[in-house]
Design an enzyme around this catalytic site. Structure first.
Site, PDB file in Angstrom:
ATOM      1  N   GLN A 446       0.865  -1.170   0.000  1.00 45.86           N
ATOM      2  CA  GLN A 446       0.000   0.000   0.000  1.00 45.86           C
ATOM      3  C   GLN A 446       0.901   1.220   0.000  1.00 45.86           C
ATOM      4  OE1 GLN A 446      -3.679   0.392   2.267  1.00 45.86           O
ATOM      5  NE2 GLN A 446      -2.910   2.295   3.151  1.00 45.86           N
ATOM      6  N   HIS A 448       1.736   4.694   0.702  1.00 41.16           N
ATOM      7  CA  HIS A 448       1.211   5.633   1.684  1.00 41.16           C
ATOM      8  C   HIS A 448       1.272   7.078   1.183  1.00 41.16           C
ATOM      9  CE1 HIS A 448       0.522   7.531   5.579  1.00 41.16           C
ATOM     10  NE2 HIS A 448       1.619   8.220   5.402  1.00 41.16           N
ATOM     11  N   ALA A 501      -3.263   2.045  -3.729  1.00 40.32           N
ATOM     12  CA  ALA A 501      -2.977   3.481  -3.666  1.00 40.32           C
ATOM     13  C   ALA A 501      -3.763   4.113  -2.532  1.00 40.32           C
ATOM     14  CB  ALA A 501      -3.333   4.149  -4.992  1.00 40.32           C
ATOM     15  N   GLU A 502      -3.074   4.893  -1.700  1.00 41.39           N
ATOM     16  CA  GLU A 502      -3.737   5.684  -0.666  1.00 41.39           C
ATOM     17  C   GLU A 502      -3.724   7.132  -1.125  1.00 41.39           C
ATOM     18  OE1 GLU A 502      -3.018   5.211   3.847  1.00 41.39           O
ATOM     19  OE2 GLU A 502      -2.136   7.160   3.339  1.00 41.39           O
ATOM     20  N   ASP A 503      -4.813   7.548  -1.753  1.00 48.43           N
ATOM     21  CA  ASP A 503      -4.875   8.877  -2.368  1.00 48.43           C
ATOM     22  C   ASP A 503      -6.233   9.499  -2.082  1.00 48.43           C
ATOM     23  OD1 ASP A 503      -4.622  11.137  -3.870  1.00 48.43           O
ATOM     24  OD2 ASP A 503      -4.837  10.144  -5.802  1.00 48.43           O
TER      25      ASP A 503
END
Length: 768
Positions: A446, A448, A501-503
């Protein structure tokens, strides 16, 4: 561009054992003037083991190369051949066979070479002497002064042909051709028979490998130049003076007990003490049920838990709950424990707080044995600004790994932003991803805080969804190119890898293939959902919750719903100074003895997470997990069973792997298959299962003509099944089904809930 070479820098940089009884160290520091390796092995001397200028020790691209020679033990003699090699791993039990190198070479001559082929091997100067005598005669010149002008090759060749013009054609096994072109270089024509024989002959590598000895022979003869477990640093001389750094490619780092500068630790255990992999990675499921966890706070005792404790005590709980993946954050080495691992200092090292690299390998192996995928929360969006431990001012310059000026500093978090356009920085980051896969068998990442890297404002701006906001001057195109390269390389070299994706900005094309202009991620995290729950619970009375807002937020980007991961609560809320949902729901009662009635508005078992800091006298009281509560009958065990049954619901009905349902009016009965209000889950049991059979009806409510009226008690959730409708990726009409009205799924579901029991209940609906 070779993707494998670009993402495998760890094979060259850092410290590696060389087969020729030595260790090689390579580091990238373009701003340094001098480089040496210091440590316990040389009493921290900055002059004993240094890079030799001009002797492959330093190149024009800023790479430094240092050779550490093993030391002969007392009474031992040097190897007879300079190329004697030792296999430190595979043949660790192989010692001296008693066969000398000369005997092996003789064996090669007898078995490999045909009669006469080894003639020039035995006498390497014979050809040169005969050629010299042939050109100059037996009494030719003995010095350059006596040497006369030598005819050019063409003249000498023609004279040679004239001299042997009476010889048969087979005499000229090798000849040259002149095509008469001004630019032509004489082409050598070889004997086809000899050339074919040469090409078909296998090189005598097997005889060479037979001279290689094993680890035991090496240990008996040499003292390792850098013993396993010894501490070391890299020493630089810079324009601003000397400095010591933890190598950027170090694989194990220990903090100093007195709080001084950390040290890298050479991790090279003997083969009998290295972890032997037993289990292969599970096959990636169609629906991910991810258990997010932090190793340090996973234990019951008020201390920092270890990899081994997590493997033995926590993994069985996760498996029993029905999850199929774990996501670990805080594993990569970082300086301050209270940062939960998000200010990384050493990107290639597992955190020594939790154990050794072998312990982490065992954890991953045990998880794979239980059928759990292992994801790593990777932080490539920024790095710790610590100069003594991390990469900031690594070689004394401000632009080694990071941007200079304001661009190189995170606007709010005090961290450093990578220089993604530099090829050496790209290699460092891309190789880091491959390192965790190759070394520790990680199944996915993932990424960050992607906005921190792809925007110069680090994502702290207002986004309305206008495409211009994603294409203006505030977008770092080098960072976008890095993300595309990372996804392409990972999926090309490791097809089963999963990237997340952490968006929070939902960059367009986040989960589209790079061939179609996207970034290439497999999934994205819907960060709006936990923020929504936090906002509702803190600021909005229960009876004023907007069901349209809830449904719209949970659906996220409808075009990529099948690629969306959803949190009910994000760990960032509690470790970043905020309150957990438990603290919000339970209020002042969180530290008192809780009754079942006091949990009617609570949805969390545990207390809020609070890492040890100076504000709480470095207490570990709230940085642990009360697993012992599950052994007692009561609300904790009941909520554990609720979590378990939710996982079973997806496993049996493939709820998560389906696309968003189209809501239709169907003249059929519905039934509850999961009700959070059941007494076995700690609820009130307000509705019995046999009392809840409902039929959809035609009734115009709030502008829509079809609805289902359901009894839904306040603060409860239900999952419904339509008995005669089967869903794959779409709803199929059955007899009596009318056309659908899909103008607003959120409004439809809101109408389903309206009037249930007065106050705002939340209903989770899956139409089968």
């Amino acid at each position: 561009m070779n993707l494998k070479e670009l993402s495998s820098g760890y094979e060259l940089l850092g410290i590696h054992r060389n087969p020729q009884h030595r260790a090689d160290f390579m580091e990238w520091a373009p701003g340094a003037r001098y480089c040496a390796l210091v440590g316990e092995f040389n009493n921290w001397s900055p002059t004993e083991n240094c890079a030799r200028e001009g002797l492959l020790g330093h190149d024009d691209f800023g790479y430094w190369f240092i050779i550490l020679e093993d030391r002969l033990r007392e009474g031992e003699e040097p190897d007879k051949v300079y190329f004697q090699q030792y296999n430190y791993i595979d043949d660790h039990d192989k010692g001296d066979s008693g066969v000398s190198v000369d005997e092996i070479f003789q064996k090669a001559n007898d078995e490999y070479w045909e009669p006469g082929e080894d003639r020039f091997v035995k006498s390497r100067y014979e050809v040169a002497i005969k050629l010299y005598e042939k050109i100059f005669g037996p009494n030719g010149p003995q010095s350059f002064d006596e040497l006369e002008d030598i005819p050019d090759p063409e003249t000498r060749y023609k004279a040679y042909k004239e001299q042997h013009k009476d010889k048969p054609p087979e005499f000229f096994r090798y000849d040259v051709l002149d095509n008469g072109k001004s630019y032509d270089i004489f082409n050598v024509v070889t004997d086809p028979i000899s050339e074919e024989k040469f090409r078909n002959k296998e090189p005598p590598i097997a005889y060479w490998l037979e001279t290689r000895k094993g680890r035991i022979a090496w240990m008996n003869k040499y003292t390792p130049c850098l013993p396993h477990g010894s501490k070391y640093r890299v020493y630089f001389n810079t324009p601003d003076g000397p400095l010591e750094r933890v190598p950027a490619w170090a694989t194990y780092v220990l903090p100093d007990e007195e709080g001084n500068q950390s040290c890298a630790v050479h991790w090279d255990p003997s083969p009998e003490f290295t972890h032997k992999w037993k289990n292969n990675s599970p096959k990636a499921p169609k629906s991910l049920r991810i258990y997010e966890c932090h190793i340090g706070i996973s234990g019951s005792d008020p201390k920092v838990s270890s990899f081994l404790e997590f493997s033995e005590k926590v993994l069985p709980y996760i498996k029993d709950l029905g999850y199929n993946a774990i996501q670990l954050f805080g594993v990569v080495e970082h300086k301050d424990y209270f940062t939960a691992g998000y200010r990384v200092t050493n990107f290639y090292a597992v955190s020594s707080r939790y154990g050794t690299p072998e312990d982490f390998k065992r954890l991953v192996d045990e998880a794979h044995g239980l059928g759990l995928l292992v994801f790593l929360d990777i932080v490539h969006s920024y790095s710790a600004a610590d100069e003594m431990v991390g990469l900031s001012l690594f070689d004394g310059t401000n632009d080694c790994y990071f941007h200079t000026g304001k661009r190189g500093h995170h606007k709010y978090w005090g961290t450093r932003i990578f220089k993604y356009g530099d090829v050496d920085v790209l290699q460092f980051l891309l190789s880091n991803l491959t390192w965790w896969i190759e070394q520790y068998h990680i199944d996915g990442f993932q990424f960050h805080s992607i906005p921190s890297m792809i925007y110069t404002h680090n994502g702290f701006a207002t986004f309305t969804g206008d495409l211009e906001e994603y294409c203006n001057q505030y977008v770092d195109r080098d960072a976008l190119m890095y993300l595309i390269l990372a996804n392409d390389i990972l999926h090309a070299l490791h097809p089963n890898i999963i990237t997340i994706a952490e968006d929070a900005t939902l960059y367009p094309g986040l989960c589209e293939p790079s061939s179609q202009g996207g970034l290439g991620f497999d999934y994205y995290v819907n960060l709006a959902a936990p923020e929504m729950w936090l906002s509702l619970l803190e600021n909005v009375p229960d009876n004023e919750w907007s069901m349209s807002k809830i449904v719209t937020t949970l659906m996220g980007n409808k075009a990529y719903t099948n690629k969306m991961l959803l949190y009910a609560e994000n760990h960032n809320q509690s470790i970043s100074g905020g309150r957990s949902l438990a603290e919000i729901l339970l209020g002042a009662e969180i530290d008192s003895n809780l009754s079942t009635s006091s949990l009617l508005r609570g949805s969390s078992l545990h207390k809020g997470v609070e890492f040890p800091t100076s504000n709480n006298n470095f207490s570990y009281e709230l940085a642990s997990r009360r697993w012992d509560l599950l052994s007692d009958q009561g609300v904790h065990q009941e909520l554990f069973h609720f979590d378990q049954d939710m996982m079973k619901l997806d496993k049996a009905g493939k709820v998560l792997s389906r696309c968003l349902p189209n809501v239709h009016h169907v003249n059929d009965d519905t039934m509850i298959i999961l009700n959070s209000d059941e007494k076995k889950y700690g609820g009130q049991g307000a509705i019995n299962t046999d009392q809840n059979l409902q039929r959809s009806i035609r009734k115009r409510i709030d502008g829509l003509q079809n609805c289902v009226q359901l009894p839904l008690p306040s603060r409860t959730a239900q999952t419904k099944k339509n008995s005669n409708v089967t869903l794959t990726s779409y709803i199929r009409h059955t007899a009596g089904a009318a056309s659908s009205d899909n103008r607003s799924k959120g409004r439809v579901i809101e109408n389903l809930i309206t009037g249930a029991n007065g106050v705002g209940g939340v209903m989770v609906v899956d139409w089968w």
